[in-house]
Write a protein that holds these residues in place. Sequence first.
Motif, PDB file in Angstrom:
ATOM      1  N   THR A 130      26.398  28.656 -63.176  1.00 24.29           N
ATOM      2  CA  THR A 130      25.085  28.197 -62.714  1.00 24.29           C
ATOM      3  C   THR A 130      24.437  27.282 -63.750  1.00 24.29           C
ATOM      4  O   THR A 130      23.922  26.204 -63.416  1.00 24.29           O
ATOM      5  CB  THR A 130      24.168  29.405 -62.442  1.00 24.29           C
ATOM      6  N   PHE A 131      24.485  27.691 -65.011  1.00 23.30           N
ATOM      7  CA  PHE A 131      23.887  26.882 -66.082  1.00 23.30           C
ATOM      8  C   PHE A 131      24.589  25.533 -66.203  1.00 23.30           C
ATOM      9  O   PHE A 131      23.938  24.501 -66.405  1.00 23.30           O
ATOM     10  CB  PHE A 131      23.962  27.629 -67.402  1.00 23.30           C
ATOM     11  N   ALA A 132      25.922  25.524 -66.080  1.00 25.81           N
ATOM     12  CA  ALA A 132      26.676  24.279 -66.185  1.00 25.81           C
ATOM     13  C   ALA A 132      26.295  23.314 -65.065  1.00 25.81           C
ATOM     14  O   ALA A 132      26.134  22.104 -65.303  1.00 25.81           O
ATOM     15  CB  ALA A 132      28.175  24.568 -66.137  1.00 25.81           C
ATOM     16  N   PHE A 133      26.141  23.830 -63.851  1.00 26.24           N
ATOM     17  CA  PHE A 133      25.721  22.982 -62.733  1.00 26.24           C
ATOM     18  C   PHE A 133      24.333  22.400 -62.987  1.00 26.24           C
ATOM     19  O   PHE A 133      24.087  21.214 -62.727  1.00 26.24           O
ATOM     20  CB  PHE A 133      25.728  23.789 -61.430  1.00 26.24           C
ATOM     21  N   VAL A 134      23.421  23.242 -63.482  1.00 31.49           N
ATOM     22  CA  VAL A 134      22.062  22.773 -63.763  1.00 31.49           C
ATOM     23  C   VAL A 134      22.082  21.715 -64.863  1.00 31.49           C
ATOM     24  O   VAL A 134      21.424  20.671 -64.762  1.00 31.49           O
ATOM     25  CB  VAL A 134      21.162  23.955 -64.172  1.00 31.49           C
ATOM     26  N   LEU A 135      22.868  21.951 -65.905  1.00 28.31           N
ATOM     27  CA  LEU A 135      22.927  21.024 -67.033  1.00 28.31           C
ATOM     28  C   LEU A 135      23.474  19.659 -66.608  1.00 28.31           C
ATOM     29  O   LEU A 135      22.895  18.612 -66.938  1.00 28.31           O
ATOM     30  CB  LEU A 135      23.807  21.623 -68.134  1.00 28.31           C
ATOM     31  N   TYR A 155      15.733   8.211 -53.962  1.00 31.00           N
ATOM     32  CA  TYR A 155      16.628   8.465 -52.828  1.00 31.00           C
ATOM     33  C   TYR A 155      17.992   8.961 -53.329  1.00 31.00           C
ATOM     34  O   TYR A 155      18.552   9.919 -52.782  1.00 31.00           O
ATOM     35  CB  TYR A 155      16.803   7.191 -51.995  1.00 31.00           C
ATOM     36  N   ILE A 156      18.485   8.331 -54.376  1.00 27.28           N
ATOM     37  CA  ILE A 156      19.773   8.742 -54.945  1.00 27.28           C
ATOM     38  C   ILE A 156      19.685  10.155 -55.519  1.00 27.28           C
ATOM     39  O   ILE A 156      20.578  10.982 -55.320  1.00 27.28           O
ATOM     40  CB  ILE A 156      20.219   7.743 -56.037  1.00 27.28           C
ATOM     41  N   VAL A 157      18.594  10.423 -56.217  1.00 26.39           N
ATOM     42  CA  VAL A 157      18.407  11.749 -56.818  1.00 26.39           C
ATOM     43  C   VAL A 157      18.317  12.815 -55.737  1.00 26.39           C
ATOM     44  O   VAL A 157      18.936  13.886 -55.854  1.00 26.39           O
ATOM     45  CB  VAL A 157      17.146  11.769 -57.696  1.00 26.39           C
ATOM     46  N   ALA A 158      17.549  12.554 -54.690  1.00 26.97           N
ATOM     47  CA  ALA A 158      17.404  13.535 -53.610  1.00 26.97           C
ATOM     48  C   ALA A 158      18.752  13.813 -52.948  1.00 26.97           C
ATOM     49  O   ALA A 158      19.101  14.971 -52.677  1.00 26.97           O
ATOM     50  CB  ALA A 158      16.400  13.029 -52.580  1.00 26.97           C
ATOM     51  N   SER A 159      19.514  12.763 -52.693  1.00 27.64           N
ATOM     52  CA  SER A 159      20.842  12.926 -52.086  1.00 27.64           C
ATOM     53  C   SER A 159      21.767  13.701 -53.023  1.00 27.64           C
ATOM     54  O   SER A 159      22.531  14.574 -52.589  1.00 27.64           O
ATOM     55  CB  SER A 159      21.450  11.560 -51.766  1.00 27.64           C
ATOM     56  N   VAL A 164      24.833  18.508 -54.625  1.00 26.75           N
ATOM     57  CA  VAL A 164      25.129  19.471 -55.695  1.00 26.75           C
ATOM     58  C   VAL A 164      24.865  20.899 -55.232  1.00 26.75           C
ATOM     59  O   VAL A 164      25.665  21.813 -55.504  1.00 26.75           O
ATOM     60  CB  VAL A 164      24.306  19.149 -56.957  1.00 26.75           C
ATOM     61  N   LEU A 165      23.756  21.125 -54.532  1.00 30.51           N
ATOM     62  CA  LEU A 165      23.436  22.462 -54.052  1.00 30.51           C
ATOM     63  C   LEU A 165      24.488  22.976 -53.074  1.00 30.51           C
ATOM     64  O   LEU A 165      24.898  24.150 -53.142  1.00 30.51           O
ATOM     65  CB  LEU A 165      22.055  22.473 -53.394  1.00 30.51           C
ATOM     66  N   LEU A 166      24.928  22.103 -52.179  1.00 30.45           N
ATOM     67  CA  LEU A 166      25.969  22.497 -51.225  1.00 30.45           C
ATOM     68  C   LEU A 166      27.289  22.798 -51.936  1.00 30.45           C
ATOM     69  O   LEU A 166      27.958  23.800 -51.652  1.00 30.45           O
ATOM     70  CB  LEU A 166      26.175  21.389 -50.180  1.00 30.45           C
ATOM     71  N   PHE A 167      27.646  21.936 -52.878  1.00 31.80           N
ATOM     72  CA  PHE A 167      28.889  22.133 -53.625  1.00 31.80           C
ATOM     73  C   PHE A 167      28.808  23.394 -54.482  1.00 31.80           C
ATOM     74  O   PHE A 167      29.783  24.152 -54.593  1.00 31.80           O
ATOM     75  CB  PHE A 167      29.171  20.915 -54.505  1.00 31.80           C
ATOM     76  N   TYR A 168      27.639  23.618 -55.086  1.00 36.51           N
ATOM     77  CA  TYR A 168      27.447  24.813 -55.915  1.00 36.51           C
ATOM     78  C   TYR A 168      27.604  26.081 -55.087  1.00 36.51           C
ATOM     79  O   TYR A 168      28.272  27.036 -55.506  1.00 36.51           O
ATOM     80  CB  TYR A 168      26.069  24.777 -56.564  1.00 36.51           C
ATOM     81  N   ALA A 169      26.993  26.100 -53.897  1.00 35.06           N
ATOM     82  CA  ALA A 169      27.089  27.276 -53.031  1.00 35.06           C
ATOM     83  C   ALA A 169      28.541  27.546 -52.639  1.00 35.06           C
ATOM     84  O   ALA A 169      28.996  28.689 -52.655  1.00 35.06           O
ATOM     85  CB  ALA A 169      26.233  27.076 -51.778  1.00 35.06           C
ATOM     86  N   LEU A 170      29.270  26.484 -52.282  1.00 35.21           N
ATOM     87  CA  LEU A 170      30.670  26.640 -51.905  1.00 35.21           C
ATOM     88  C   LEU A 170      31.515  27.103 -53.093  1.00 35.21           C
ATOM     89  O   LEU A 170      32.341  28.018 -52.967  1.00 35.21           O
ATOM     90  CB  LEU A 170      31.215  25.314 -51.357  1.00 35.21           C
ATOM     91  N   PHE A 171      31.300  26.480 -54.243  1.00 33.59           N
ATOM     92  CA  PHE A 171      32.078  26.813 -55.437  1.00 33.59           C
ATOM     93  C   PHE A 171      31.810  28.255 -55.873  1.00 33.59           C
ATOM     94  O   PHE A 171      32.737  28.992 -56.224  1.00 33.59           O
ATOM     95  CB  PHE A 171      31.720  25.846 -56.568  1.00 33.59           C
ATOM     96  N   LEU A 172      30.541  28.663 -55.831  1.00 36.16           N
ATOM     97  CA  LEU A 172      30.185  30.022 -56.234  1.00 36.16           C
ATOM     98  C   LEU A 172      30.792  31.044 -55.275  1.00 36.16           C
ATOM     99  O   LEU A 172      31.243  32.120 -55.699  1.00 36.16           O
ATOM    100  CB  LEU A 172      28.669  30.180 -56.282  1.00 36.16           C
ATOM    101  N   TYR A 173      30.831  30.701 -54.001  1.00 35.52           N
ATOM    102  CA  TYR A 173      31.441  31.585 -53.002  1.00 35.52           C
ATOM    103  C   TYR A 173      32.926  31.779 -53.296  1.00 35.52           C
ATOM    104  O   TYR A 173      33.445  32.903 -53.240  1.00 35.52           O
ATOM    105  CB  TYR A 173      31.244  31.000 -51.609  1.00 35.52           C
ATOM    106  N   ILE A 174      33.620  30.678 -53.641  1.00 31.31           N
ATOM    107  CA  ILE A 174      35.046  30.752 -53.969  1.00 31.31           C
ATOM    108  C   ILE A 174      35.266  31.574 -55.233  1.00 31.31           C
ATOM    109  O   ILE A 174      36.194  32.385 -55.319  1.00 31.31           O
ATOM    110  CB  ILE A 174      35.634  29.338 -54.126  1.00 31.31           C
TER     111      ILE A 174
END
Length: 204
Positions: A130-135, A155-159, A164-174
């Motif tokens: 989690t910390f690595a994703f935030v960093l 716009y780029i930051v929001a996208s 990142v949130l979607l990828f983080y959720a998937l990665f954490l689930y795995i």
Amino acid sequence: MDGLDLLKKHWDNDNFPKIDKEEIKRMRYKSSSSIVKWIFIISVIELAVGLLLSFCFITTEPDEHALLYDVVYNIYNVIFYLVIGYFIYKFFSSYRNIRNTTSTKVLLKTILDTRKHVNNYIQFNIYCITFAFVLVSIEKIVVTLTNQLAPKAYYIVASFIVIVLLFYALFLYIVRLYYKFLYRRLVSKLDNNYEELLKIDEPA
């Protein structure tokens, strides 16, 4: 169902050969030693893979805009590998204690300690992910806001945040599935050994 479970299932069967309780205890000792050994081996493999990946992604190009990020990242790496090294040492110590002991009391305590260390190891890794994703996200956002002009930068930051949130959720689930499949299964077998040893040592 392993051999120990079969013995438990047929223990009261008159047609099944009776086995001394001490033999059952020795089998539980051997089983616990093997389980903790695998926990130790898997954690060492994870450390080796992590070190290999970190070397593969090292960049030699200096970035004057990311000095603070680099300092935080280096501190994070030092703390991470020190703590992981501590857990690996604890797993090895548990394996050595089980392998060398003939005391059921020591074995039971070591099983409890191993279970606690495995749970802490899993939680620590999840916190670090989690910390690595935030960093990384903060670093990318700062670079984008620095190099791009509004409103394009926002716009780029929001996208980027959504992705990142979607990828983080998937990665954490795995990752959770991985820990459940490996460590939780091994700890479950240790718990089973713990309960059986308690029953064997109960006064008649």
